[in-house]
Design an enzyme around this catalytic site. Structure first.
Site, PDB file in Angstrom:
ATOM      1  N   GLU A   1      10.750  32.069   9.034  1.00 24.38           N
ATOM      2  CA  GLU A   1      11.392  30.880   9.620  1.00 24.38           C
ATOM      3  C   GLU A   1      11.041  30.744  11.102  1.00 24.38           C
ATOM      4  OE1 GLU A   1      15.267  29.840   8.320  1.00 24.38           O
ATOM      5  OE2 GLU A   1      14.620  29.999   6.234  1.00 24.38           O
TER       6      GLU A   1
ATOM      7  N   CYS B   1      15.328  29.523  -5.907  1.00 22.75           N
ATOM      8  CA  CYS B   1      15.763  30.642  -5.066  1.00 22.75           C
ATOM      9  C   CYS B   1      15.826  31.924  -5.900  1.00 22.75           C
ATOM     10  CB  CYS B   1      17.135  30.310  -4.508  1.00 22.75           C
ATOM     11  SG  CYS B   1      17.862  31.623  -3.530  1.00 22.75           S
ATOM     12  N   ASN B   2      15.089  32.918  -5.491  1.00 21.69           N
ATOM     13  CA  ASN B   2      15.085  34.189  -6.231  1.00 21.69           C
ATOM     14  C   ASN B   2      16.463  34.839  -6.224  1.00 21.69           C
ATOM     15  OD1 ASN B   2      11.981  35.282  -6.711  1.00 21.69           O
ATOM     16  ND2 ASN B   2      12.172  33.749  -5.114  1.00 21.69           N
ATOM     17  N   THR B   3      17.163  34.722  -5.105  1.00 17.58           N
ATOM     18  CA  THR B   3      18.475  35.348  -5.003  1.00 17.58           C
ATOM     19  C   THR B   3      19.458  34.698  -5.983  1.00 17.58           C
ATOM     20  OG1 THR B   3      18.028  35.853  -2.685  1.00 17.58           O
ATOM     21  CG2 THR B   3      20.327  35.929  -3.394  1.00 17.58           C
TER      22      THR B   3
ATOM     23  N   TYR C   1      21.380  33.305   1.560  1.00 12.40           N
ATOM     24  CA  TYR C   1      22.166  33.832   0.445  1.00 12.40           C
ATOM     25  C   TYR C   1      21.829  35.307   0.197  1.00 12.40           C
ATOM     26  CZ  TYR C   1      23.599  29.201  -1.438  1.00 12.40           C
ATOM     27  OH  TYR C   1      24.147  27.967  -1.651  1.00 12.40           O
ATOM     28  N   GLY C   2      20.631  35.705   0.627  1.00 11.62           N
ATOM     29  CA  GLY C   2      20.093  37.018   0.262  1.00 11.62           C
ATOM     30  C   GLY C   2      20.891  38.217   0.719  1.00 11.62           C
TER      31      GLY C   2
ATOM     32  N   CYS D   1      10.559  36.159  -3.422  1.00 14.33           N
ATOM     33  CA  CYS D   1      11.412  35.410  -2.496  1.00 14.33           C
ATOM     34  C   CYS D   1      10.670  34.135  -2.120  1.00 14.33           C
ATOM     35  CB  CYS D   1      11.689  36.249  -1.251  1.00 14.33           C
ATOM     36  SG  CYS D   1      12.559  35.357   0.061  1.00 14.33           S
ATOM     37  N   THR D   2      11.426  33.058  -1.976  1.00 14.99           N
ATOM     38  CA  THR D   2      10.821  31.752  -1.669  1.00 14.99           C
ATOM     39  C   THR D   2       9.921  31.773  -0.435  1.00 14.99           C
ATOM     40  OG1 THR D   2      12.893  31.319  -0.511  1.00 14.99           O
ATOM     41  CG2 THR D   2      12.588  30.276  -2.664  1.00 14.99           C
ATOM     42  N   HIS D   3      10.264  32.631   0.538  1.00 12.18           N
ATOM     43  CA  HIS D   3       9.549  32.602   1.819  1.00 12.18           C
ATOM     44  C   HIS D   3       8.217  33.356   1.793  1.00 12.18           C
ATOM     45  CE1 HIS D   3      13.451  31.233   2.995  1.00 12.18           C
ATOM     46  NE2 HIS D   3      13.169  31.198   4.283  1.00 12.18           N
TER      47      HIS D   3
ATOM     48  N   ASP E   1      17.672  25.495  -3.967  1.00 13.87           N
ATOM     49  CA  ASP E   1      17.453  26.731  -3.217  1.00 13.87           C
ATOM     50  C   ASP E   1      18.585  26.887  -2.208  1.00 13.87           C
ATOM     51  OD1 ASP E   1      15.936  28.988  -2.171  1.00 13.87           O
ATOM     52  OD2 ASP E   1      15.504  27.721  -0.456  1.00 13.87           O
ATOM     53  N   SER E   2      18.655  28.086  -1.641  1.00 12.98           N
ATOM     54  CA  SER E   2      19.670  28.354  -0.624  1.00 12.98           C
ATOM     55  C   SER E   2      19.373  27.616   0.685  1.00 12.98           C
ATOM     56  CB  SER E   2      19.706  29.854  -0.338  1.00 12.98           C
ATOM     57  OG  SER E   2      18.399  30.300  -0.008  1.00 12.98           O
TER      58      SER E   2
HETATM   59  N1  DGL Z   1      15.764  31.585  -1.033  1.00 16.11           N
HETATM   60  C1  DGL Z   1      16.031  32.992  -0.871  1.00 16.11           C
HETATM   61  C2  DGL Z   1      15.277  33.759  -1.959  1.00 16.11           C
HETATM   62  O1  DGL Z   1      14.317  33.300  -2.550  1.00 16.11           O
HETATM   63  C3  DGL Z   1      15.649  33.488   0.501  1.00 16.11           C
HETATM   64  C4  DGL Z   1      16.535  32.976   1.618  1.00 16.11           C
HETATM   65  C5  DGL Z   1      17.963  33.440   1.486  1.00 16.11           C
HETATM   66  O2  DGL Z   1      18.245  34.648   1.670  1.00 16.11           O
HETATM   67  O3  DGL Z   1      18.806  32.606   1.196  1.00 16.11           O
HETATM   68  O4  DGL Z   1      15.644  34.868  -2.245  1.00 16.11           O
END
Ligand code: DGL
Length: 271
Positions: A157, A78-80, A47-48, A189-191, A15-16
């Site tokens: 966060e 990570c979805n991004t 990363y998003g 998104c992971t969050h 993940d990012s």
């Molecule tokens: N992990 C990213 C996602 O799932 C979210 C955090 C980021 O923007 O890096 O898209």
């Protein structure tokens, strides 16, 4: 060429940052005998909001790092990264690769009756239309409404999981999506799994929330069975975490994502 994969090897998850720990948590619950190597690029998150080129470059480095450690499966948590660099990972990896977008899209199509589906994610994920492509490949008649929710990552966060500011933000972001009378909302998104109770309240009970972390754990279990790669040993698994920085409050935030204490954290420098 497909290498000989060892069922005792760990699963590589990346993940990012630390958000991907929501996927690790779902995997630990679903597959309690599997060891996991987690990589979170905490020095370069988020990363998003970054460009496709930059994300592809970072993703290449992380993929190579995990492949060197002989993981039996790679999971893009990570979805991004899954949205814009899944092809990069697949082109580099001789081991099987799963990504959260495929998993989330399949779960959304299975959950939706009306075929009116909403997707929320980071700006890069939403701009890529990766969820749209994945959902339409499975259900060409699906009607999709998507919304970038840039403020959710910092709010999570900050730990504001049930805060008036987060509620107001969610109401604002979801208004146009809910106006399309969706019956399913993908948390892309992971969050976002951490915001599930609040998002469910804002969206209403008639909307099914698809948690891509859970969908991913289910898909992983299926693939391990298919490839006969379940760890046959019934010993406690090993969990190791690699991060590129240990930011302030890393432990607190990480444990919130993971739902348990976080040990065995190693800091690595990527070239
Ligand atoms: N992990 C990213 C996602 O799932 C979210 C955090 C980021 O923007 O890096 O898209």
């Amino acid at each position: 060429m497909t290498p000989q994969l060892d069922p005792r090897s760990p699963i590589g998850v990346f993940d990012s940052g630390i958000g991907g720990l929501t996927v690790v948590r779902a995997l630990m619950e679903r597959l309690p005998f599997e060891s996991i190597l987690y990589f979170g690029d905490t020095a370069r998150v988020p990363y998003g909001v970054k460009s496709v080129e930059t994300i592809a470059h970072y993703t290449t480095q992380i993929t190579e790092f995990l492949l060197e450690r002989r993981v039996k499966l790679l999971i893009i948590a990570c979805n991004t990264m899954a949205a814009v660099a899944a092809d990069v990972v697949r082109s580099l990896s001789p081991t099987p690769v799963l990504d959260v977008i495929e998993a989330g899209a399949a779960a959304a199509v299975a959950a939706s009756r009306s075929r009116r589906i909403g997707v929320i994610g980071t700006p890069t994920t939403i701009n890529s239309n990766a969820y749209g492509r994945a959902i339409h490949a499975l259900a060409p008649d699906a009607r999709l409404t998507s919304q970038a929710c840039a403020l959710f990552v910092p709010l999570v966060e900050e730990g504001w999981l049930d805060h008036p500011v987060t509620r107001l933000t969610a109401q604002e972001y979801l208004r146009p999506v809910l106006a399309e009378r969706i019956d399913t909302l993908v948390l892309g998104c992971t969050h976002y799994p951490l915001l599930k109770p609040l998002l469910q309240e804002v969206a209403g009970a008639q909307v099914t929330l698809v948690d891509s972390a859970e969908a991913m754990a289910e898909r992983t279990a299926g693939l391990l069975s298919e490839l006969d790669l379940h760890n046959p040993t019934r010993e406690p698994p090993e969990y190791r975490y690699f991060v590129t920085d240990v930011p302030l409050r890393f432990q607190t935030i990480g444990e919130r994502f993971l739902g348990r204490t976080l040990h065995n954290v190693n800091v690595v420098k990527l070239p």
